[in-house]
Design a protein around this motif. Structure first.
Motif, PDB file in Angstrom:
ATOM      1  N   ALA A  19      45.098   3.603 -72.434  1.00  0.00           N
ATOM      2  CA  ALA A  19      43.994   2.993 -71.691  1.00  0.00           C
ATOM      3  C   ALA A  19      44.434   2.706 -70.262  1.00  0.00           C
ATOM      4  CB  ALA A  19      43.555   1.706 -72.384  1.00  0.00           C
ATOM      5  N   ILE A  20      43.493   2.833 -69.333  1.00  0.00           N
ATOM      6  CA  ILE A  20      43.774   2.546 -67.932  1.00  0.00           C
ATOM      7  C   ILE A  20      42.832   1.445 -67.456  1.00  0.00           C
ATOM      8  CG2 ILE A  20      44.590   4.875 -67.491  1.00  0.00           C
ATOM      9  CD1 ILE A  20      41.907   5.475 -66.139  1.00  0.00           C
ATOM     10  N   ARG A  21      43.150   0.869 -66.330  1.00  0.00           N
ATOM     11  CA  ARG A  21      42.333  -0.219 -65.797  1.00  0.00           C
ATOM     12  C   ARG A  21      40.997   0.327 -65.268  1.00  0.00           C
ATOM     13  NH1 ARG A  21      45.430  -4.743 -65.791  1.00  0.00           N
ATOM     14  NH2 ARG A  21      47.671  -4.524 -65.434  1.00  0.00           N
ATOM     15  N   GLU A  22      39.995  -0.542 -65.252  1.00  0.00           N
ATOM     16  CA  GLU A  22      38.688  -0.166 -64.716  1.00  0.00           C
ATOM     17  C   GLU A  22      38.824   0.246 -63.251  1.00  0.00           C
ATOM     18  OE1 GLU A  22      34.191  -2.047 -64.146  1.00  0.00           O
ATOM     19  OE2 GLU A  22      35.814  -3.289 -64.940  1.00  0.00           O
ATOM     20  N   TYR A  23      39.640  -0.469 -62.503  1.00  0.00           N
ATOM     21  CA  TYR A  23      39.825  -0.146 -61.085  1.00  0.00           C
ATOM     22  C   TYR A  23      40.343   1.280 -60.918  1.00  0.00           C
ATOM     23  CZ  TYR A  23      41.981  -0.172 -56.444  1.00  0.00           C
ATOM     24  OH  TYR A  23      42.347   0.142 -55.165  1.00  0.00           O
ATOM     25  N   ASP A  71      40.560  -7.509 -65.008  1.00  0.00           N
ATOM     26  CA  ASP A  71      40.711  -6.067 -65.256  1.00  0.00           C
ATOM     27  C   ASP A  71      41.956  -5.854 -66.119  1.00  0.00           C
ATOM     28  OD1 ASP A  71      40.431  -3.378 -65.216  1.00  0.00           O
ATOM     29  OD2 ASP A  71      40.896  -3.095 -63.094  1.00  0.00           O
ATOM     30  N   GLN A  72      41.847  -6.267 -67.393  1.00  0.00           N
ATOM     31  CA  GLN A  72      42.998  -6.238 -68.293  1.00  0.00           C
ATOM     32  C   GLN A  72      42.628  -5.699 -69.673  1.00  0.00           C
ATOM     33  OE1 GLN A  72      44.367 -10.439 -66.390  1.00  0.00           O
ATOM     34  NE2 GLN A  72      45.501  -9.860 -68.216  1.00  0.00           N
ATOM     35  N   LEU A  73      41.779  -4.689 -69.713  1.00  0.00           N
ATOM     36  CA  LEU A  73      41.378  -4.053 -70.974  1.00  0.00           C
ATOM     37  C   LEU A  73      40.715  -5.048 -71.916  1.00  0.00           C
ATOM     38  CD1 LEU A  73      44.568  -1.860 -71.651  1.00  0.00           C
ATOM     39  CD2 LEU A  73      42.702  -1.469 -70.039  1.00  0.00           C
ATOM     40  N   ILE A  74      39.919  -5.947 -71.350  1.00  0.00           N
ATOM     41  CA  ILE A  74      39.219  -6.960 -72.146  1.00  0.00           C
ATOM     42  C   ILE A  74      37.803  -6.476 -72.424  1.00  0.00           C
ATOM     43  CG2 ILE A  74      38.385  -9.344 -72.205  1.00  0.00           C
ATOM     44  CD1 ILE A  74      40.638 -10.080 -70.290  1.00  0.00           C
ATOM     45  N   LYS A  75      37.396  -6.539 -73.678  1.00  0.00           N
ATOM     46  CA  LYS A  75      36.043  -6.145 -74.051  1.00  0.00           C
ATOM     47  C   LYS A  75      35.096  -7.336 -73.956  1.00  0.00           C
ATOM     48  CE  LYS A  75      37.566  -2.547 -77.271  1.00  0.00           C
ATOM     49  NZ  LYS A  75      37.507  -2.062 -78.673  1.00  0.00           N
ATOM     50  N   GLY A 220      19.144   6.623 -54.316  1.00  0.00           N
ATOM     51  CA  GLY A 220      19.251   7.658 -55.331  1.00  0.00           C
ATOM     52  C   GLY A 220      20.664   8.000 -55.743  1.00  0.00           C
ATOM     53  N   LEU A 221      21.561   7.018 -55.677  1.00  0.00           N
ATOM     54  CA  LEU A 221      22.941   7.246 -56.090  1.00  0.00           C
ATOM     55  C   LEU A 221      23.194   6.607 -57.450  1.00  0.00           C
ATOM     56  CD1 LEU A 221      24.809   6.594 -52.722  1.00  0.00           C
ATOM     57  CD2 LEU A 221      24.374   8.797 -53.818  1.00  0.00           C
ATOM     58  N   VAL A 222      23.984   7.281 -58.259  1.00  0.00           N
ATOM     59  CA  VAL A 222      24.332   6.784 -59.588  1.00  0.00           C
ATOM     60  C   VAL A 222      25.622   5.982 -59.479  1.00  0.00           C
ATOM     61  CG1 VAL A 222      24.851   7.428 -61.962  1.00  0.00           C
ATOM     62  CG2 VAL A 222      23.243   8.785 -60.638  1.00  0.00           C
ATOM     63  N   THR A 223      25.631   4.784 -60.047  1.00  0.00           N
ATOM     64  CA  THR A 223      26.767   3.872 -59.893  1.00  0.00           C
ATOM     65  C   THR A 223      27.216   3.330 -61.245  1.00  0.00           C
ATOM     66  OG1 THR A 223      25.949   3.206 -57.724  1.00  0.00           O
ATOM     67  CG2 THR A 223      27.587   1.783 -58.758  1.00  0.00           C
ATOM     68  N   PRO A 224      28.511   3.421 -61.574  1.00  0.00           N
ATOM     69  CA  PRO A 224      29.032   2.781 -62.785  1.00  0.00           C
ATOM     70  C   PRO A 224      29.333   1.310 -62.508  1.00  0.00           C
ATOM     71  CG  PRO A 224      30.776   4.025 -61.717  1.00  0.00           C
ATOM     72  CD  PRO A 224      29.537   4.221 -60.885  1.00  0.00           C
ATOM     73  N   LEU A 225      28.778   0.432 -63.315  1.00  0.00           N
ATOM     74  CA  LEU A 225      29.042  -0.997 -63.124  1.00  0.00           C
ATOM     75  C   LEU A 225      30.217  -1.480 -63.965  1.00  0.00           C
ATOM     76  CD1 LEU A 225      25.487  -2.613 -62.883  1.00  0.00           C
ATOM     77  CD2 LEU A 225      26.896  -1.549 -61.114  1.00  0.00           C
ATOM     78  N   ASP A 226      30.328  -1.002 -65.183  1.00  0.00           N
ATOM     79  CA  ASP A 226      31.401  -1.453 -66.072  1.00  0.00           C
ATOM     80  C   ASP A 226      31.986  -0.221 -66.756  1.00  0.00           C
ATOM     81  OD1 ASP A 226      32.319  -4.300 -67.178  1.00  0.00           O
ATOM     82  OD2 ASP A 226      32.505  -2.835 -68.787  1.00  0.00           O
ATOM     83  N   LEU A 227      33.301  -0.086 -66.731  1.00  0.00           N
ATOM     84  CA  LEU A 227      33.920   1.160 -67.182  1.00  0.00           C
ATOM     85  C   LEU A 227      35.134   0.868 -68.049  1.00  0.00           C
ATOM     86  CD1 LEU A 227      34.612   4.321 -65.104  1.00  0.00           C
ATOM     87  CD2 LEU A 227      36.560   3.175 -66.158  1.00  0.00           C
ATOM     88  N   ALA A 228      35.293   1.669 -69.109  1.00  0.00           N
ATOM     89  CA  ALA A 228      36.506   1.660 -69.936  1.00  0.00           C
ATOM     90  C   ALA A 228      36.949   3.100 -70.117  1.00  0.00           C
ATOM     91  CB  ALA A 228      36.234   1.009 -71.291  1.00  0.00           C
TER      92      ALA A 228
END
Length: 532
Positions: A19-23, A71-75, A220-228
């Motif tokens: 797993a990697i950080r969201e950043y 940003d520590q792999l927390i769900k 019209g841009l697609v943006t990820p708000l929360d990522l794992a």
């Protein structure tokens, strides 16, 4: 896999995927998605001293409403109160100072907050869910038109698109399979983005990429708000230059120990492989296994026999490590095993076992690696005896007789209980023996797991017909002379010959012009042969 094998399966998956950080996930998207496709900014905070100078590097911090998250792999950070919204930069800095170093407990796991991600707050009208994950023969894309923190059971709600390995997801495929419930005005945007996202997923060797929510913002841009995200660690050689500096942190609440860090540092400096994960420092079943595949087999067997609660570590050493590296690895294991306060009055010492196992090595010199283990045993002799540690060994491969004999002699001279077995014994046969040592009530049928002790000869030769054509240069009985002292190449050829049931080795000898006449020892199955 049954219930008792779950741990072994998780260990196998852990070894393959990181797993990697969201950043870092969003940074990779910003770097490798087509220009103009990724909208968003992100800043990382790992040290409070960085805060005051952060705005100089990221000027948008001073002009945007901000979101701060660990940003520590927390769900489920939102549901656990770990997302702060609508902050200015001073407010974001205050949240970072408030949270930095704070210990929290999530689902029974305690950990310290120490890494944060700051992003601009986005205005949007609808939230979507997208996930891409690797299966054996396909990449599966899951999509739901109602994303966000309350999405619930994704597997039951989401629509899926399977993309065979080696194929590319097209906009038409994605629109038809996934976007039926998305407004028509946003379907082309999402289809283009998801097509590029799947290409990124493949090219950067992701194994898991989940974005919840993903939104369409103004312009019209697609943006990820929360990522794992997770990446395939075995692909690092191929795509590491695309990853750049990619941190792969331990799960929240499971900080890397000093011993794990030490072995990881050794691993980075050698072409061999050294891996160590401490699962339960108080456990009584410790392993030092040669080979990644063998490590899974031993872990599976220990769990299957009901001792997962006593399994102390997981790891492996392979790739022909030197005696010095093996010594460091064995010394680290023995140091972890011998930390009980045995000298305190009234302390009840409970026996422990160390399983030194492995298959039949291809090129790792067993005698060399066992030399490092024996050095560690000598260094920790007194502690091994005071902690009532029993050692079980099973190994085969180049120079295994020399290594096994040295291990037997070391056990006798050091008066340490060492039980040594070779390739005539089943690879996992030593596991129940070791478990019965630490738990005398554990019963097993020795006849069902231990071989009869006879070393098998080569398999029956296959009779092949002679080639009819007189122009054929080689036939099943042809042999070769190898130029140079290429012992590893010769052993590989002999192993292939043996597996193919060839009647005799294909190598007649080696030509080495820089030395006198001599013979070299090789293995023909489990037997030793000499080649000039």
């Amino acid at each position: 896999f049954g219930k008792n094998r779950l741990l072994a399966l998780l260990l196998w998956r852990h070894a393959m995927q990181k797993a990697i950080r969201e950043y870092d996930g969003k940074k990779l998207m910003a770097m490798h998605l087509p220009p103009g496709m990724f909208a968003g900014h992100a800043a990382q905070v790992t040290n409070l001293d960085e805060l005051d100078g952060l705005a100089a590097k990221e000027p948008w911090l001073l002009t945007s409403k901000l979101v701060v998250k660990p940003d520590q792999l927390i769900k489920r950070r939102g549901k656990n109160g770990l997302v702060r919204l609508g902050l200015d930069f001073e407010g974001a800095k205050a949240v970072c100072r408030e949270w930095m170093g704070k210990e929290i407990e999530l689902e029974g796991v305690k950990g310290e907050l120490k890494t944060f991600i700051i992003e601009p707050m986005m205005a949007f009208s609808a939230e979507y869910y997208i996930c891409i994950h690797s299966l054996r023969e396909t990449d599966e894309m899951l999509f739901h038109h109602e994303g966000g923190v309350d999405i619930g059971d994704v597997d039951a709600k989401a629509v899926a698109l399977s993309v065979p390995v080696g194929s590319t997801a097209t906009e038409a495929m994605i629109t038809e399979a996934l976007l039926a419930k998305v407004p028509l005005s946003e379907q082309p945007l999402l289809a283009r983005f998801f097509t590029a996202l799947h290409k990124l997923f493949v090219e950067l060797a992701f194994t898991y990429l989940e974005i919840n929510p993903i939104v369409v913002v103004e312009g019209g841009l697609v943006t990820p708000l929360d990522l794992a995200a997770k990446v395939d660690l075995t692909a690092q050689f191929d795509v590491g230059h695309l990853w750049g500096e990619l941190e792969m942190p331990a799960p929240f609440g499971r900080e890397c120990t000093a011993e794990e860090a030490h072995i990881a540092a050794l691993d980075e400096k050698t072409g061999a492989s050294l891996k160590l994960t401490v699962l339960n420092a108080q456990g009584r079943v410790w392993t030092m296994v040669a080979g990644g595949g063998a490590s899974v087999i031993y872990a599976d067997t220990i769990c299957d026999m009901g001792f997962s609660h006593e399994m102390a570590n997981y790891g492996e050493y392979s790739g022909a490590p030197t005696e010095a590296l093996t010594f460091e690895y064995a010394k680290t294991i023995l140091d972890l095993m011998t930390r009980d306060p045995v000298s305190e009055p009234g302390f009840a010492v409970r026996p422990k076992c160390l399983i030194i196992g492995g298959g039949i090595a291809n090129f790792t010199n067993v005698a060399t690696t066992f030399g490092g283990i024996i050095r560690a045993m000598r260094a920790y002799r007194e502690k091994i005896l005071s902690h009532k540690i029993g050692i079980w060994v099973r190994r085969g491969g180049p120079n295994f007789q020399e290594g096994l004999n040295a291990m037997k002699e070391a056990g006798a001279s050091l008066q340490i209980p060492v039980h040594v077995f070779g390739p005539e014994t089943h690879i996992t046969a030593i596991v129940p023996m070791a478990l019965a040592y630490i738990e005398p009530s554990f019963e097993y049928d020795a006849k069902s797991i231990v071989a009869d002790g006879k070393v098998r000869g080569p398999p029956p030769a296959v009779q092949l017909e002679e080639a009819e054509s007189p122009t054929v240069l080689f036939n099943p009985s042809s042999t070769a002379l190898v130029y140079g002292l290429q012992q590893r190449a010769v052993q590989n050829m002999l192993d292939f010959d043996y597996c193919c049931k060839r009647a005799k080795p294909s190598v007649a000898g080696m030509i080495y012009p820089f030395g006198g006449d001599n013979v070299q020892k090789f293995y023909w199955g489990t037997s030793e042969i000499l080649l000039p």
